[in-house]
Design a protein around this motif. Structure first.
Motif, PDB file in Angstrom:
ATOM      1  N   THR A 163       0.905  -1.151  -0.022  1.00  0.00           N
ATOM      2  CA  THR A 163      -0.095   0.060  -0.125  1.00  0.00           C
ATOM      3  C   THR A 163       1.031   1.167  -0.071  1.00  0.00           C
ATOM      4  O   THR A 163       1.814   1.352   0.813  1.00  0.00           O
ATOM      5  CB  THR A 163      -0.893  -0.073   1.350  1.00  0.00           C
ATOM      6  N   GLU A 164       0.609   2.029  -1.059  1.00  0.00           N
ATOM      7  CA  GLU A 164       1.203   3.229  -1.017  1.00  0.00           C
ATOM      8  C   GLU A 164       0.452   4.479  -0.730  1.00  0.00           C
ATOM      9  O   GLU A 164      -0.810   4.471  -1.108  1.00  0.00           O
ATOM     10  CB  GLU A 164       1.793   3.383  -2.410  1.00  0.00           C
ATOM     11  N   PRO A 165       0.945   5.499  -0.164  1.00  0.00           N
ATOM     12  CA  PRO A 165      -0.054   6.754   0.208  1.00  0.00           C
ATOM     13  C   PRO A 165      -0.170   7.403  -1.174  1.00  0.00           C
ATOM     14  O   PRO A 165       0.293   7.599  -2.058  1.00  0.00           O
ATOM     15  CB  PRO A 165       0.627   7.758   1.190  1.00  0.00           C
ATOM     16  N   ALA A 166      -1.443   8.036  -1.127  1.00  0.00           N
ATOM     17  CA  ALA A 166      -2.156   8.789  -2.259  1.00  0.00           C
ATOM     18  C   ALA A 166      -1.298  10.075  -2.237  1.00  0.00           C
ATOM     19  O   ALA A 166      -1.464  10.697  -1.003  1.00  0.00           O
ATOM     20  CB  ALA A 166      -3.520   8.889  -2.202  1.00  0.00           C
ATOM     21  N   ILE A 167      -0.814  10.358  -3.457  1.00  0.00           N
ATOM     22  CA  ILE A 167      -0.142  11.641  -3.579  1.00  0.00           C
ATOM     23  C   ILE A 167      -1.049  12.542  -4.313  1.00  0.00           C
ATOM     24  O   ILE A 167      -1.543  12.496  -5.456  1.00  0.00           O
ATOM     25  CB  ILE A 167       1.333  11.657  -4.423  1.00  0.00           C
ATOM     26  N   THR A 168      -1.064  13.993  -3.826  1.00  0.00           N
ATOM     27  CA  THR A 168      -1.945  14.799  -4.434  1.00  0.00           C
ATOM     28  C   THR A 168      -1.301  15.401  -5.644  1.00  0.00           C
ATOM     29  O   THR A 168      -0.077  15.439  -5.641  1.00  0.00           O
ATOM     30  CB  THR A 168      -2.580  15.968  -3.330  1.00  0.00           C
ATOM     31  N   ASP A 169      -1.926  16.097  -6.388  1.00  0.00           N
ATOM     32  CA  ASP A 169      -1.341  17.223  -7.537  1.00  0.00           C
ATOM     33  C   ASP A 169      -0.338  18.276  -6.803  1.00  0.00           C
ATOM     34  O   ASP A 169       0.482  18.267  -7.565  1.00  0.00           O
ATOM     35  CB  ASP A 169      -2.550  17.732  -8.432  1.00  0.00           C
TER      36      ASP A 169
ATOM     37  N   GLN B 277       1.290  17.871  -4.203  1.00  0.00           N
ATOM     38  CA  GLN B 277       2.513  17.077  -3.854  1.00  0.00           C
ATOM     39  C   GLN B 277       3.537  17.028  -4.924  1.00  0.00           C
ATOM     40  O   GLN B 277       4.696  16.939  -4.941  1.00  0.00           O
ATOM     41  CB  GLN B 277       2.174  16.022  -2.901  1.00  0.00           C
ATOM     42  N   LYS B 278       2.912  16.333  -6.144  1.00  0.00           N
ATOM     43  CA  LYS B 278       3.661  16.159  -7.248  1.00  0.00           C
ATOM     44  C   LYS B 278       4.390  17.277  -7.977  1.00  0.00           C
ATOM     45  O   LYS B 278       5.461  17.139  -8.136  1.00  0.00           O
ATOM     46  CB  LYS B 278       2.745  15.414  -8.183  1.00  0.00           C
TER      47      LYS B 278
END
Length: 130
Positions: free
Chosen positions: A113-119, A121-122
């Protein structure tokens, strides 16, 4: 080569009066020299050699019935863990692991499981990289 083929070759070569070491070299390490000598002794005593039982201890846990039970439990819609299967069948977890790995060719797979990265943060990561 099948073991029956190897045994027929050994019997034929022994009838041609070849030595165990020569047969061992001719078969190029297919059968151990110690095994060839044992077979020669059996041929000299009885005229042939029939292996009545396979070498090694008999299986007590990894039998075909238990393997099919484990396979049925893994084929269910909701799969269970090896620990739960071992508890249900009253055998060790290690035996269940051997059955899954060696007999059924199942391999462990864990979802990462990987944490969801927001736009945002990208974008910040890209800016930091430059």
């Amino acid at each position: 080569m099948k073991s029956a083929d190897v045994r027929s070759i050994v019997l034929r070569k022994h009838q041609n009066e070849d030595t165990p070491t020569k047969i061992f070299r001719d078969l190029s390490w297919t059968v151990l020299l110690r095994t060839l000598k044992r077979w020669m002794k059996m041929i000299n005593n009885s005229g042939s050699f029939n292996l009545s039982t396979p070498p090694g201890p008999t299986r007590t846990i990894r039998t075909t019935s238990i393997i099919t039970k484990v396979k049925q439990r893994m084929a269910r819609k909701k799969r269970t863990s090896a620990r739960k299967i071992a508890k249900e069948l009253d055998i060790s977890k290690r035996s269940v692991g051997r059955i899954l790995h060696q007999d059924l060719a199942y391999f462990p797979y864990k979802m990462i499981t990987e944490p969801a990265i927001t736009d945002l943060q990208k974008q910040e990561r890209a800016e930091f990289a430059y």
